[in-house]
Scaffold this motif. Structure first.
Motif, PDB file in Angstrom:
ATOM      1  N   ASP A 190       0.920  -1.228  -0.104  1.00  0.00           N
ATOM      2  CA  ASP A 190      -0.121  -0.025  -0.073  1.00  0.00           C
ATOM      3  C   ASP A 190       1.055   1.158   0.028  1.00  0.00           C
ATOM      4  O   ASP A 190       2.089   1.377   0.463  1.00  0.00           O
ATOM      5  CB  ASP A 190      -0.918  -0.016   1.292  1.00  0.00           C
ATOM      6  CG  ASP A 190      -1.978  -1.159   1.251  1.00  0.00           C
ATOM      7  OD1 ASP A 190      -2.773  -1.020   0.443  1.00  0.00           O
ATOM      8  OD2 ASP A 190      -1.966  -1.879   2.048  1.00  0.00           O
ATOM      9  N   ALA A 191       0.520   2.177  -0.776  1.00  0.00           N
ATOM     10  CA  ALA A 191       1.283   3.518  -0.785  1.00  0.00           C
ATOM     11  C   ALA A 191       0.195   4.677  -1.151  1.00  0.00           C
ATOM     12  O   ALA A 191      -0.683   4.644  -1.764  1.00  0.00           O
ATOM     13  CB  ALA A 191       2.206   3.703  -2.086  1.00  0.00           C
ATOM     14  N   ALA A 192       0.525   5.711  -0.311  1.00  0.00           N
ATOM     15  CA  ALA A 192      -0.134   6.845  -0.468  1.00  0.00           C
ATOM     16  C   ALA A 192      -0.305   7.594  -1.911  1.00  0.00           C
ATOM     17  O   ALA A 192      -1.093   8.160  -2.148  1.00  0.00           O
ATOM     18  CB  ALA A 192       0.109   7.982   0.764  1.00  0.00           C
ATOM     19  N   VAL A 207       3.838   0.638   2.843  1.00  0.00           N
ATOM     20  CA  VAL A 207       3.645  -0.357   3.947  1.00  0.00           C
ATOM     21  C   VAL A 207       3.224  -1.846   2.965  1.00  0.00           C
ATOM     22  O   VAL A 207       2.784  -1.921   2.090  1.00  0.00           O
ATOM     23  CB  VAL A 207       2.530  -0.254   4.694  1.00  0.00           C
ATOM     24  CG1 VAL A 207       1.942  -1.289   5.671  1.00  0.00           C
ATOM     25  CG2 VAL A 207       2.384   1.066   5.474  1.00  0.00           C
ATOM     26  N   ARG A 208       4.425  -2.583   3.393  1.00  0.00           N
ATOM     27  CA  ARG A 208       4.429  -3.903   2.942  1.00  0.00           C
ATOM     28  C   ARG A 208       3.903  -5.070   3.838  1.00  0.00           C
ATOM     29  O   ARG A 208       4.663  -4.984   4.984  1.00  0.00           O
ATOM     30  CB  ARG A 208       5.767  -4.247   2.348  1.00  0.00           C
ATOM     31  CG  ARG A 208       6.227  -3.821   1.204  1.00  0.00           C
ATOM     32  CD  ARG A 208       7.704  -3.973   0.834  1.00  0.00           C
ATOM     33  NE  ARG A 208       8.326  -3.203  -0.451  1.00  0.00           N
ATOM     34  CZ  ARG A 208       8.025  -3.873  -1.681  1.00  0.00           C
ATOM     35  NH1 ARG A 208       7.545  -5.336  -1.956  1.00  0.00           N
ATOM     36  NH2 ARG A 208       8.707  -3.177  -2.716  1.00  0.00           N
ATOM     37  N   ARG A 209       2.924  -5.930   3.270  1.00  0.00           N
ATOM     38  CA  ARG A 209       2.517  -6.947   4.222  1.00  0.00           C
ATOM     39  C   ARG A 209       2.648  -8.096   3.470  1.00  0.00           C
ATOM     40  O   ARG A 209       2.368  -8.536   2.333  1.00  0.00           O
ATOM     41  CB  ARG A 209       1.285  -6.837   4.544  1.00  0.00           C
ATOM     42  CG  ARG A 209       0.716  -5.539   5.345  1.00  0.00           C
ATOM     43  CD  ARG A 209      -0.808  -5.357   5.696  1.00  0.00           C
ATOM     44  NE  ARG A 209      -1.132  -4.223   6.332  1.00  0.00           N
ATOM     45  CZ  ARG A 209      -1.423  -3.002   6.060  1.00  0.00           C
ATOM     46  NH1 ARG A 209      -1.121  -2.679   4.638  1.00  0.00           N
ATOM     47  NH2 ARG A 209      -1.628  -1.929   6.791  1.00  0.00           N
ATOM     48  N   ARG A 210       3.533  -9.262   4.102  1.00  0.00           N
ATOM     49  CA  ARG A 210       3.737 -10.410   3.782  1.00  0.00           C
ATOM     50  C   ARG A 210       3.026 -11.572   4.387  1.00  0.00           C
ATOM     51  O   ARG A 210       2.444 -11.465   5.589  1.00  0.00           O
ATOM     52  CB  ARG A 210       5.301 -10.984   3.579  1.00  0.00           C
ATOM     53  CG  ARG A 210       6.134 -10.045   2.880  1.00  0.00           C
ATOM     54  CD  ARG A 210       7.457 -10.575   2.925  1.00  0.00           C
ATOM     55  NE  ARG A 210       8.327  -9.568   1.845  1.00  0.00           N
ATOM     56  CZ  ARG A 210       9.031  -8.402   2.376  1.00  0.00           C
ATOM     57  NH1 ARG A 210       8.776  -8.029   3.578  1.00  0.00           N
ATOM     58  NH2 ARG A 210       9.774  -7.931   1.328  1.00  0.00           N
ATOM     59  N   ILE A 219       2.883 -12.435   8.230  1.00  0.00           N
ATOM     60  CA  ILE A 219       3.884 -12.964   8.606  1.00  0.00           C
ATOM     61  C   ILE A 219       4.630 -11.563   9.043  1.00  0.00           C
ATOM     62  O   ILE A 219       5.938 -12.035   9.808  1.00  0.00           O
ATOM     63  CB  ILE A 219       4.557 -13.797   8.069  1.00  0.00           C
ATOM     64  CG1 ILE A 219       4.948 -13.547   6.715  1.00  0.00           C
ATOM     65  CG2 ILE A 219       3.860 -15.229   8.017  1.00  0.00           C
ATOM     66  CD1 ILE A 219       5.524 -14.826   5.930  1.00  0.00           C
ATOM     67  N   ALA A 220       4.865 -10.486   8.476  1.00  0.00           N
ATOM     68  CA  ALA A 220       5.860  -9.461   8.350  1.00  0.00           C
ATOM     69  C   ALA A 220       4.999  -8.073   7.817  1.00  0.00           C
ATOM     70  O   ALA A 220       4.474  -8.127   6.792  1.00  0.00           O
ATOM     71  CB  ALA A 220       7.008  -9.582   7.688  1.00  0.00           C
ATOM     72  N   VAL A 221       5.430  -7.216   8.511  1.00  0.00           N
ATOM     73  CA  VAL A 221       5.118  -5.758   8.225  1.00  0.00           C
ATOM     74  C   VAL A 221       6.200  -4.702   8.061  1.00  0.00           C
ATOM     75  O   VAL A 221       6.897  -4.752   9.066  1.00  0.00           O
ATOM     76  CB  VAL A 221       3.801  -5.219   9.136  1.00  0.00           C
ATOM     77  CG1 VAL A 221       3.450  -3.781   8.856  1.00  0.00           C
ATOM     78  CG2 VAL A 221       2.695  -6.116   9.002  1.00  0.00           C
ATOM     79  N   GLU A 222       6.303  -4.170   6.895  1.00  0.00           N
ATOM     80  CA  GLU A 222       7.405  -3.270   6.704  1.00  0.00           C
ATOM     81  C   GLU A 222       6.790  -2.173   6.109  1.00  0.00           C
ATOM     82  O   GLU A 222       6.114  -1.760   5.525  1.00  0.00           O
ATOM     83  CB  GLU A 222       8.387  -3.870   5.757  1.00  0.00           C
ATOM     84  CG  GLU A 222       8.988  -5.029   6.075  1.00  0.00           C
ATOM     85  CD  GLU A 222      10.057  -5.790   5.242  1.00  0.00           C
ATOM     86  OE1 GLU A 222      10.142  -4.853   3.968  1.00  0.00           O
ATOM     87  OE2 GLU A 222      10.410  -6.807   5.245  1.00  0.00           O
TER      88      GLU A 222
END
Length: 361
Positions: A190-192, A207-210, A219-222
């Motif tokens: 997701d990006a603004a 925001v990256r969600r794997r 399993i991961a949020v960056e």
């Protein structure tokens, strides 16, 4: 309706129809030479040529209608002057206002017709023409050309875009769903906002969600201030060819889109300018008709169809250049949208009034 009104209206109508057909034909001829390479390169069927250009006619007709109005008024009054009919009418006590009223009324009705055509017919025919050129001829994927809430497939990815602005090469509210070979969701990005460059789409507030393959659990949020989005879409994929001013959108659609953008905190300036231009441009038929009166009267017996065509084309080119400059000022927020859309009409109305008063004096 009096005999004089019928006579003037019939003369105006004949010239207007001929002028509209001639100007539309010239426009189509130029467009044909611009597009014919695309059709030949892809070995398009003749029926596609025909349907494409038929769908361009409503848009072209609304664009050249002001020139046809100018030529029709100039020729009608010029003929009255050349054959001494204007002198005879004045001798009978008929004022210039009474003579020109049917012509200006016809121009006003044509303005309303142009407005209705641009609102209800032009957007759909423009979309059909662009669909033929892009999909049926060039073989590009079928895309619903919208600027907000877009869903697109890019390889194995599915991309959702809240708002796309091809003119500025920016996207607002981007979500990228990345799938594997078995179409299992593995990552969401997701990006603004994202801006296109030679290196791709540079996004902000990313925001990256794997997701875990078997359960689908996160399993991961960056998070990152900036990152490059893994999509191959370009700004051209959102643009309808030849629609630099949103010709595929009518007044209501532009108004709704501008309202939505303002609510979402985005800049709606471009759409506000185009929205006001949808109303302003059709009334240039009336302005051009009024401008043709002093030109015709100043030439008197020297008026001729060739002179009328030359004057109409010259004034039309000047009007289109001025309008394009003023709209560009509106897009860049130098002028308010309402002022940018109506200024060309106002300036030419003042020019017509000055020429008319100068002749009277």
């Amino acid at each position: 309706m009096t005999i004089l009104t019928r006579y003037l209206t019939a003369s105006f109508g004949r010239v207007f129809i001929l002028a509209l057909a001639a100007f539309t034909g010239l426009y189509l001829l130029v467009d044909f030479f611009e597009r014919v390479d695309n059709f030949i390169e892809h070995s398009a069927a003749f029926s596609l040529y025909l349907v494409y250009f038929l769908n361009k006619i409503p848009f072209i007709a609304t664009q050249v209608a002001p020139l046809a109005c100018l030529l029709a008024v100039f020729t009608t009054l010029g003929n009255l002057s050349r054959y001494n009919e204007l002198t005879a009418l004045h001798s009978a006590g008929i004022s210039l206002l009474r003579i020109t009223a049917p012509l200006l009324t016809a121009c006003l009705l044509l303005s309303m017709a142009s407005l209705a055509t641009g609102e209800y017919l032009v957007p759909s025919t423009i979309r059909k023409a662009n669909f033929i050129l892009e999909s049926a001829v060039e073989g590009k994927p079928v895309v619903i050309y919208r600027r907000h809430n877009l869903w697109l497939r890019d390889g194995k990815n599915i991309v959702n875009i809240r708002f796309a602005s091809p003119e500025t090469a920016t996207l607002q509210g981007v979500s990228v769903l990345r799938f594997d070979e078995r179409f299992t969701l593995r990552e969401r990005i997701d990006a603004a906002q994202a801006t296109h460059s030679d290196k791709g789409w540079l996004a902000t507030e990313v925001v990256r969600r794997r997701f875990e393959e078997s359960t689908g659990a996160i399993i991961a949020v960056e998070q990152a201030e900036q990152d490059t989005l893994p999509i191959s879409i370009t700004p051209a994929d959102f643009r309808v060819p030849g629609s630099k001013r949103n010709e595929d959108l009518n007044y209501r659609a532009l108004k709704q889109l501008a309202h939505k953008l303002r609510q979402d905190g985005f800049d709606p300036t471009r759409f506000l300018v185009d929205m006001h231009a949808r109303i302003a441009y059709p009334f240039s038929c009336l302005i051009m008709g009024f401008l043709g009166i002093p030109f015709a009267l100043s030439k008197g017996r020297k008026s001729s169809p060739a002179l009328g065509i030359g004057i109409s084309v010259a004034i039309g080119i000047l009007f289109f250049i001025l309008q394009a400059i003023l709209l560009a000022f509106g897009y860049s927020q130098i002028l308010p949208p309402l002022v940018a859309a109506w200024s060309a009409n106002l300036l030419f109305l003042l020019l017509g009034g000055w020429l008319f008063l100068s002749r009277e004096n």
